[in-house]
Design a protein around this motif. Structure first.
Motif, PDB file in Angstrom:
ATOM      1  N   UNK A   1       1.007  -1.292   0.123  1.00  6.71           N
ATOM      2  CA  UNK A   1       0.201  -0.117  -0.008  1.00  6.71           C
ATOM      3  C   UNK A   1       0.685   1.233   0.026  1.00  6.71           C
ATOM      4  N   UNK A   2       1.953   1.182   0.790  1.00 10.37           N
ATOM      5  CA  UNK A   2       2.707   2.436   1.020  1.00 10.37           C
ATOM      6  C   UNK A   2       3.468   2.940  -0.276  1.00 10.37           C
ATOM      7  N   UNK A   3       3.848   1.903  -1.136  1.00 13.25           N
ATOM      8  CA  UNK A   3       4.655   2.172  -2.233  1.00 13.25           C
ATOM      9  C   UNK A   3       3.716   2.441  -3.591  1.00 13.25           C
ATOM     10  N   UNK A   4       2.419   2.271  -3.364  1.00 17.28           N
ATOM     11  CA  UNK A   4       1.563   2.660  -4.470  1.00 17.28           C
ATOM     12  C   UNK A   4       1.276   3.967  -4.340  1.00 17.28           C
ATOM     13  N   UNK A   5       1.524   4.899  -5.238  1.00 14.42           N
ATOM     14  CA  UNK A   5       1.082   6.180  -5.177  1.00 14.42           C
ATOM     15  C   UNK A   5      -0.473   6.465  -5.274  1.00 14.42           C
ATOM     16  N   UNK A   6      -0.914   7.364  -4.446  1.00 16.35           N
ATOM     17  CA  UNK A   6      -2.456   7.425  -4.337  1.00 16.35           C
ATOM     18  C   UNK A   6      -2.872   8.739  -3.811  1.00 16.35           C
ATOM     19  N   UNK A   7      -2.139   9.758  -4.269  1.00 14.01           N
ATOM     20  CA  UNK A   7      -2.535  11.178  -3.416  1.00 14.01           C
ATOM     21  C   UNK A   7      -4.263  11.180  -3.758  1.00 14.01           C
ATOM     22  N   UNK A   8      -4.872  12.096  -3.087  1.00  9.62           N
ATOM     23  CA  UNK A   8      -6.286  12.246  -3.155  1.00  9.62           C
ATOM     24  C   UNK A   8      -6.715  12.749  -4.608  1.00  9.62           C
ATOM     25  N   UNK A   9      -7.724  12.061  -5.188  1.00  5.41           N
ATOM     26  CA  UNK A   9      -8.109  12.312  -6.581  1.00  5.41           C
ATOM     27  C   UNK A   9      -7.264  11.270  -7.488  1.00  5.41           C
ATOM     28  N   UNK A  10      -6.297  10.617  -7.228  1.00 11.38           N
ATOM     29  CA  UNK A  10      -5.631   9.698  -7.947  1.00 11.38           C
ATOM     30  C   UNK A  10      -5.492   8.161  -7.245  1.00 11.38           C
ATOM     31  N   UNK A  11      -6.825   7.707  -6.847  1.00 12.42           N
ATOM     32  CA  UNK A  11      -6.779   6.615  -6.083  1.00 12.42           C
ATOM     33  C   UNK A  11      -7.339   5.156  -6.886  1.00 12.42           C
ATOM     34  N   UNK A  12      -7.649   5.300  -8.074  1.00 14.48           N
ATOM     35  CA  UNK A  12      -8.333   4.176  -8.444  1.00 14.48           C
ATOM     36  C   UNK A  12      -7.277   2.915  -8.786  1.00 14.48           C
ATOM     37  N   UNK A  13      -6.279   3.091  -8.769  1.00 10.62           N
ATOM     38  CA  UNK A  13      -5.177   1.991  -8.857  1.00 10.62           C
ATOM     39  C   UNK A  13      -5.237   1.288  -7.407  1.00 10.62           C
ATOM     40  N   UNK A  14      -5.019   2.098  -6.311  1.00  9.80           N
ATOM     41  CA  UNK A  14      -5.003   1.379  -5.184  1.00  9.80           C
ATOM     42  C   UNK A  14      -6.105   0.942  -4.636  1.00  9.80           C
TER      43      UNK A  14
END
Length: 346
Positions: free
Chosen positions: A15-28
């Motif tokens: 989870x930590x190494x997967x980028x997911x800033x607010x607005x870019x969360x589809x992948x995670x």
């Protein structure tokens, strides 16, 4: 209670190494959904892109909902400067000095990725002398230096970079031999790993829980409206699992689960707080009770949105929140145990 720590650590690291800033969360969100499905837990994706996973309980008329948020701090490209550097617009709340010198990954709208570094516009002592120390760290002085041969705005635009592209901070995730987790974005990926670990324990041990339970993984918490919509209608108790703030004047600890009776949004449900405290006492959990003066949660967002629920807040202790964060596996274990014991409790 035998918690699968290897599972928790592996999930947390991924989870930590997967980028997911607010607005870019589809992948995670897709990653978390797949993990719930591996456990045999049914899932749905909401219109806002959040995830709800559900385990049926003895009572399906009243639901309990546990939440954690998968979105993190980050930035967007605000301006492409004439010299090829990038100005930033913050996503979430943090001090500019906390990202100075950080490596970043820029993701364009067509999914191209570029590396860079957050630097001060007057970073070189040999050029600017003492001005480097006296400069304010803010949106005007902090910029991104791309690792590309760019010397103008036009050079940057030719790469396909534009205003509104996401900038993700390198988390520098390390789990030490002494079980400390050092990483950006433990807020709140630690909480998401706890949700999955609770679900895994219930499934692995064929536990029949008292009430149907929803695991709500929100994706807009850092900007204030994560769980303001789509909470399952039968929810009567809602507990946010989010980081506990460790620092001067706080009773939270990197080794404990913290139960929060009040944050900046006001008090949480009195009876639910007492229930959580009593469960912790009766089962000898390492716990603390703490108030956060500069803090809001998914439970806060749900209450502000008008949901008629009993709301609570618990979480693992995290040092240096919204900066270079750290927690210990012990705090995750205690939070996982409290979550499981709560779901087993009437």
């Amino acid at each position: 209670m035998n918690i699968d720590l290897n599972y928790t650590k592996n999930i947390l690291k991924n989870l930590l190494i997967t980028p997911s800033p607010t607005g870019y969360t589809k992948n995670i969100i897709n990653y978390v959904e797949n993990e719930f499905k591996k456990l045999g837990v049914t899932t749905i994706i909401t219109k806002k892109g959040a995830l709800i996973a559900t385990i049926k309980g003895e009572n399906d008329e009243q639901h309990r909902t546990l939440s954690a948020h998968v979105d993190t701090l980050g930035a967007m490209v605000k301006e492409i400067k004439a010299n090829g550097r990038l100005k930033l617009s913050q996503i979430g709340g943090y001090d500019w000095h906390s990202i100075e010198g950080e490596y970043v990954k820029l993701i364009t709208s067509d999914q191209k990725q570029y590396a860079g570094t957050v630097v001060l516009d007057k970073a070189s002592v040999h050029v600017h002398g003492s001005k480097t120390d006296k400069s304010d760290r803010d949106e005007n002085s902090i910029e991104v230096r791309l690792d590309e041969k760019v010397n103008s705005k036009e050079d940057v635009e030719k790469l396909g970079i534009s205003i509104g592209d996401f900038v993700c901070f390198d988390t520098r995730t390390v789990i030490t031999d002494t079980d400390f987790v050092k990483s950006r974005h433990l807020d709140d990926k630690a909480g998401v790993s706890i949700l999955l670990s609770i679900a895994k324990y219930i499934k692995d041990n064929n536990i029949t829980i008292k009430y149907t339970t929803n695991f709500f993984v929100s994706n807009y918490e850092e900007v204030g409206h994560g769980s303001s919509a789509s909470i399952p209608e039968k929810t009567y108790e809602f507990i946010a699992i989010d980081m506990a703030a460790v620092g001067e004047g706080q009773s939270s600890s990197e080794y404990k689960v913290t139960i929060c009776p009040k944050d900046s949004s006001g008090p949480y449900d009195y009876d639910l707080k007492n229930k959580l405290v009593n469960i912790s006492k009766e089962n000898n959990l390492n716990y603390a009770v703490d108030i956060y003066p500069h803090y809001g949660s998914d439970a806060s967002a749900a209450l502000r949105a008008g949901w008629e629920i009993r709301a609570g807040l618990i979480g693992p202790g995290v040092d240096s929140s919204h900066a270079h964060e750290r927690c210990h596996i012990d705090s995750l274990i205690n939070t996982i145990k409290l979550g499981i014991l709560y779901l087993e409790n009437k």
